[in-house]
Enzyme design. Structure first.
Site, PDB file in Angstrom:
ATOM      1  N   ARG A 175       6.017 -20.001  27.816  1.00  8.41           N
ATOM      2  CA  ARG A 175       5.899 -20.764  26.566  1.00  8.41           C
ATOM      3  C   ARG A 175       6.149 -19.921  25.316  1.00  8.41           C
ATOM      4  NH1 ARG A 175       4.216 -23.211  30.602  1.00  8.41           N
ATOM      5  NH2 ARG A 175       4.263 -25.482  30.739  1.00  8.41           N
ATOM      6  N   TYR A 212      18.617 -50.930  28.171  1.00  5.37           N
ATOM      7  CA  TYR A 212      18.110 -51.414  29.465  1.00  5.37           C
ATOM      8  C   TYR A 212      18.324 -52.910  29.709  1.00  5.37           C
ATOM      9  CZ  TYR A 212      16.112 -46.812  30.068  1.00  5.37           C
ATOM     10  OH  TYR A 212      15.964 -45.462  30.212  1.00  5.37           O
ATOM     11  N   HIS A 342      18.812 -24.902  35.538  1.00  2.00           N
ATOM     12  CA  HIS A 342      18.264 -26.236  35.834  1.00  2.00           C
ATOM     13  C   HIS A 342      19.329 -27.055  36.574  1.00  2.00           C
ATOM     14  CE1 HIS A 342      15.321 -29.440  35.441  1.00  2.00           C
ATOM     15  NE2 HIS A 342      16.373 -30.232  35.409  1.00  2.00           N
ATOM     16  N   ALA A 343      18.954 -27.602  37.733  1.00  2.00           N
ATOM     17  CA  ALA A 343      19.937 -28.250  38.607  1.00  2.00           C
ATOM     18  C   ALA A 343      20.605 -29.438  37.932  1.00  2.00           C
ATOM     19  CB  ALA A 343      19.243 -28.705  39.880  1.00  2.00           C
ATOM     20  N   HIS A 372      18.758 -34.924  45.776  1.00  2.00           N
ATOM     21  CA  HIS A 372      18.745 -35.572  44.455  1.00  2.00           C
ATOM     22  C   HIS A 372      20.109 -35.402  43.766  1.00  2.00           C
ATOM     23  CE1 HIS A 372      16.981 -36.755  40.504  1.00  2.00           C
ATOM     24  NE2 HIS A 372      17.902 -35.911  40.043  1.00  2.00           N
ATOM     25  N   GLU A 373      20.581 -34.186  43.722  1.00  5.78           N
ATOM     26  CA  GLU A 373      21.845 -33.912  43.027  1.00  5.78           C
ATOM     27  C   GLU A 373      23.019 -34.578  43.740  1.00  5.78           C
ATOM     28  OE1 GLU A 373      21.734 -32.877  40.162  1.00  5.78           O
ATOM     29  OE2 GLU A 373      19.703 -32.098  40.167  1.00  5.78           O
ATOM     30  N   HIS A 376      23.572 -38.096  42.782  1.00  5.65           N
ATOM     31  CA  HIS A 376      24.380 -38.274  41.567  1.00  5.65           C
ATOM     32  C   HIS A 376      25.869 -38.232  41.908  1.00  5.65           C
ATOM     33  CE1 HIS A 376      21.125 -38.175  38.690  1.00  5.65           C
ATOM     34  NE2 HIS A 376      20.769 -36.929  38.951  1.00  5.65           N
ATOM     35  N   GLU A 400      19.008 -41.545  38.817  1.00  9.84           N
ATOM     36  CA  GLU A 400      18.056 -40.533  39.260  1.00  9.84           C
ATOM     37  C   GLU A 400      17.388 -40.891  40.590  1.00  9.84           C
ATOM     38  OE1 GLU A 400      18.054 -37.760  37.890  1.00  9.84           O
ATOM     39  OE2 GLU A 400      19.139 -38.285  36.058  1.00  9.84           O
ATOM     40  N   TRP A 472       1.739 -33.533  21.802  1.00  8.70           N
ATOM     41  CA  TRP A 472       2.166 -33.322  23.196  1.00  8.70           C
ATOM     42  C   TRP A 472       0.953 -33.245  24.115  1.00  8.70           C
ATOM     43  CZ3 TRP A 472       6.413 -33.157  26.304  1.00  8.70           C
ATOM     44  CH2 TRP A 472       6.400 -32.362  27.454  1.00  8.70           C
ATOM     45  N   ARG A 476      -0.417 -35.511  27.222  1.00 14.03           N
ATOM     46  CA  ARG A 476      -0.611 -34.871  28.533  1.00 14.03           C
ATOM     47  C   ARG A 476      -2.001 -35.220  29.053  1.00 14.03           C
ATOM     48  NH1 ARG A 476       2.485 -31.590  31.677  1.00 14.03           N
ATOM     49  NH2 ARG A 476       1.854 -29.489  31.153  1.00 14.03           N
ATOM     50  N   HIS A 500      14.277 -30.538  29.515  1.00 13.16           N
ATOM     51  CA  HIS A 500      14.874 -31.765  28.971  1.00 13.16           C
ATOM     52  C   HIS A 500      14.649 -31.956  27.477  1.00 13.16           C
ATOM     53  CE1 HIS A 500      14.491 -32.101  33.272  1.00 13.16           C
ATOM     54  NE2 HIS A 500      15.389 -33.066  33.280  1.00 13.16           N
ATOM     55  N   ARG A 509      14.073 -42.111  32.470  1.00 15.51           N
ATOM     56  CA  ARG A 509      14.855 -42.329  33.690  1.00 15.51           C
ATOM     57  C   ARG A 509      14.136 -41.812  34.936  1.00 15.51           C
ATOM     58  NH1 ARG A 509      19.945 -38.693  32.012  1.00 15.51           N
ATOM     59  NH2 ARG A 509      19.845 -40.236  30.344  1.00 15.51           N
ATOM     60  N   TYR A 510      13.413 -40.720  34.809  1.00 11.19           N
ATOM     61  CA  TYR A 510      12.761 -40.156  36.004  1.00 11.19           C
ATOM     62  C   TYR A 510      11.521 -40.961  36.380  1.00 11.19           C
ATOM     63  CZ  TYR A 510      15.804 -36.265  34.797  1.00 11.19           C
ATOM     64  OH  TYR A 510      16.897 -35.505  34.485  1.00 11.19           O
TER      65      TYR A 510
HETATM   66  O1  X8Z Z   1      15.885 -32.748  36.028  1.00 12.03           O
HETATM   67  C1  X8Z Z   1      15.762 -33.187  37.156  1.00 12.03           C
HETATM   68  C2  X8Z Z   1      16.914 -33.053  38.145  1.00 12.03           C
HETATM   69  C3  X8Z Z   1      18.237 -33.092  37.490  1.00 12.03           C
HETATM   70  S1  X8Z Z   1      18.642 -34.657  36.876  1.00 12.03           S
HETATM   71  C4  X8Z Z   1      16.788 -31.743  38.871  1.00 12.03           C
HETATM   72  N1  X8Z Z   1      14.590 -33.759  37.543  1.00 12.03           N
HETATM   73  C5  X8Z Z   1      13.449 -33.891  36.643  1.00 12.03           C
HETATM   74  C6  X8Z Z   1      12.828 -32.542  36.315  1.00 12.03           C
HETATM   75  O2  X8Z Z   1      13.168 -31.550  36.968  1.00 12.03           O
HETATM   76  O3  X8Z Z   1      11.995 -32.472  35.416  1.00 12.03           O
HETATM   77  C7  X8Z Z   1      14.324 -34.345  38.850  1.00 12.03           C
HETATM   78  C8  X8Z Z   1      12.882 -34.744  38.822  1.00 12.03           C
HETATM   79  C9  X8Z Z   1      12.465 -34.754  37.385  1.00 12.03           C
HETATM   80 ZN    ZN Z   2      19.007 -36.066  38.324  1.00 12.49          ZN
END
Ligand code: X8Z
Ligand code: ZN
Length: 601
Positions: A175, A212, A342-343, A372-373, A376, A400, A472, A476, A500, A509-510
């Site tokens: 942080r 939406y 980050h994936a 997950h990926e 997409h 997602e 925040w 939480r 994000h 979205r998640y």
């Molecule tokens: O960011 C993601 C994916 C890529 S769209 C790895 N996710 C969120 C996160 O990591 O915060 C998947 C679950 C939630």
């Molecule tokens: Zn994703």
């Protein structure tokens, strides 16, 4: 996943033509017609088809080589794209009162709301916005704690360490990357809000909620409704986990009547808790295997993990990934350069050039993230014949949810079938199995919801830079029942330590995906004629389900999401009943365990 669609292009033939005096005169003389609208859309599609691969390649290079130069290039491309998208959105408004066919109307509407961060038409502000977003993204990608550790190393430590001091140090350390983001973030919000207002929205949050296929205000209520459905389940899980953490770390560290300190849940953001399964596992009902250990025991490497994910999709009838996927994806963290770890999943040319980018580790978590990926990527390929304006998820939650739905089919029976485990554990281990899933999926729900609750308040001015951080933590605590383990400094900007936020990826979205994936899973299992509890159902190798799944994916964003949902599940509302059904045995067990405890915070 980064979304390029609707972020614009440079070649503004259409707009230039429309701005020339001659055409303005014409426009004044003649009201726009349905034909004009169609011609406008055709031109937009052409421009985006040109812009997209150029933008995607630039973003790809930046994410794979984070340098001053690649950041500058992305800032330029992003400014071009935003300017284009804003112009198109304004142009689209001219056809508000023209009677047009369904597709033209839908495309016009998509043009008006599909910009994540709109800029004002002022060129200097647009440029400033693009520079800010590119800088914020890079600050996250290259962030290090005071000991020089990056997010990947710290994430691993948070998952594995059980030493509260070490955990706290890593939690606080990460942080330290975000306070310098705060001022930039605040300026970014200011400019983007101005852009949203020019387009007729109250603020950026209102614009996000408008995407939406329902009135924006109803969407807020829709999210609340879904949360209310699952809240009792979450509260039971929270209560049980808090008690177990109290046993482990002492009730002085984990008071039994309040929020849980965020550093003890096995995850840097306390968003998924699966990594502390060992601390909370039901003594008399264990899963009987540890997937991370099994992957290592079977000598899986990063590529084999991805191949295993591909194999699942192939078993459903999807064509194999193209050769270029394997040549061009980034699957393993490079040793000698900065990358955005980050994936993410990418479609570079809106055709077959699909790729993933992730710094894969040999863990059960990443095994799931690979699915997950890939979800997409298979979605992107399924809708690649549609107009570029329709190349998106039915709604962003669908995008997602696809890979996650497949990952719900990673059951013991499936793992045995592919040789990762030798024996399918008996039903006695089911509570353990469900616990492990709930720690990831149920624990995630309030986090998935609160991130954009926070952003909506930032965009509408309810939170200001002075209250960004306290706001925040209020959310939480309210939704997750989680608190900062130590007092936060006045300059802290803890939201910025979550990818994000500096990455400007909307998060609702998640939350939706965590509901939808269970709805899809249940429908798929019914289609497959599966008899038995949902958590034991796998759709592996089921071509009939695969075909129906693909039919939904092929629709992209061409129809309202309610129709896509209907096509696959027979239902037209998002509904958390499947989540409750899936976890019903665990809920019952948790309630027994929690008897005599006072739950809540
Ligand atoms: O960011 C993601 C994916 C890529 S769209 C790895 N996710 C969120 C996160 O990591 O915060 C998947 C679950 C939630
Ligand atoms: Zn994703």
């Amino acid at each position: 996943m980064r979304k390029f669609l609707l972020t614009g292009t440079t070649a503004l033939t259409l707009v230039l033509a429309a701005c020339s005096p001659a055409s303005e005169e014409k426009a004044a003389a003649k009201a726009p017609t349905a034909e004009d609208a169609k011609a406008f859309i055709a031109e937009v599609e052409k421009e985006y088809n040109d812009y997209y691969p150029y933008a995607a390649r630039t973003y790809w290079i930046q994410a794979n080589f984070v340098t001053v130069d690649s950041n500058a290039l992305v800032a330029k491309v992003s400014a071009e794209g935003t300017a284009m998208a804003v112009k198109f959105a304004n142009e689209a408004k001219k056809f508000n009162d023209v009677e047009v066919d369904f597709d033209t109307r839908r495309k016009l509407e998509l043009l008006k709301q599909g910009i994540t961060l709109p800029a004002p038409t002022d060129e200097a502000e647009n440029k400033e916005l693009a520079e800010l977003t590119s800088e914020l993204d890079a600050m996250y990608a290259t962030g290090k704690d005071p000991k020089g550790r990056n997010d990947r190393e710290l994430i691993k430590l948070m998952a594995e360490s059980r030493n509260p001091d070490e955990l706290l140090e890593a939690w606080e350390g990460w942080r330290t990357v975000s306070p310098p983001m705060k001022e930039k973030y605040a300026r970014m919000v200011e400019i983007a809000n101005e852009g949203a207002r020019e387009l007729g929205y109250k603020d950026v949050g209102a614009m996000w909620r408008a995407g939406y296929d329902m009135p924006a205000d109803e969407f807020r209520a829709e999210a609340d409704r879904l949360w209310e459905q699952v809240k009792p389940l979450y509260t039971s899980l929270h209560c049980y986990v808090r008690a177990k953490l109290g046993d482990k770390y002492g009730t002085d560290k984990v008071p039994q009547d309040g929020a849980i300190p965020a550093h003890l849940l096995g995850n840097m953001w306390a968003q998924q808790w699966g990594n502390i399964y060992d601390l909370v596992k039901p003594g008399d009902s264990d899963i009987g295997y540890d997937l991370t250990a099994r992957l290592k025991a079977k000598d899986y490497d990063e590529v084999q993990m991805v191949k295993t994910g591909e194999n699942f999709f192939s078993s459903l009838g999807f064509a194999p990934l193209p050769e270029t996927f394997w040549e061009r994806s980034l699957i393993k963290k490079p040793r000698d350069r900065e990358v955005q770890c980050h994936a993410s999943a990418w479609s570079i040319d809106n055709k077959d050039d699909i790729r993933i980018k992730m710094c894969t580790q040999i863990t059960a978590d990443d095994f799931e993230t690979i699915h997950h990926e890939l979800g997409h990527n298979y979605y992107q390929r399924a809708y690649n014949d549609l107009s570029i304006l329709y190349q998106s998820g039915a709604n962003d939650g669908f995008h997602e949810a696809i890979g996650d739905t497949i990952a719900l089919s990673i059951t013991p029976a499936y793992l045995k079938q592919i040789g990762l485990i030798d024996e399918v554990p008996s039903a006695e281990g089911d509570i353990g199995l469900l616990m492990s899933r709930a720690l990831d999926k149920v624990a995630f729900l309030p986090f998935g919801l609160m991130v954009d609750q926070w952003r909506w308040k930032v965009f509408n001015g309810e939170l200001t830079p002075d209250t960004y951080n306290s706001g925040w933590w209020e959310l939480r605590e309210k939704y997750q029942g989680v608190k900062a383990p130590v007092d936060r400094a006045a300059d802290a900007f803890d939201p910025g330590a979550k990818y994000h936020i500096p990455g400007n990826t909307p998060y609702m979205r998640y939350f939706l995906a965590h509901i939808l994936q269970f709805q899809f899973h249940k429908a798929a299992c019914e289609m497959a004629g599966f008899k038995g509890p949902l958590h034991r159902c796998t759709i592996y190798d089921n071509k009939e389900v695969g075909e129906k799944f693909n039919a939904m994916l092929e629709m992209g964003q061409s129809r309202p999401w309610q129709e896509a949902l209907q096509a696959f599940t027979g239902e037209s509302e998002m509904d958390a009943s499947a989540v409750l059904e899936y976890f019903a045995p665990l809920q019952k067990w948790l309630d027994e365990q929690n008897e005599g405890r006072s739950c809540g915070w």
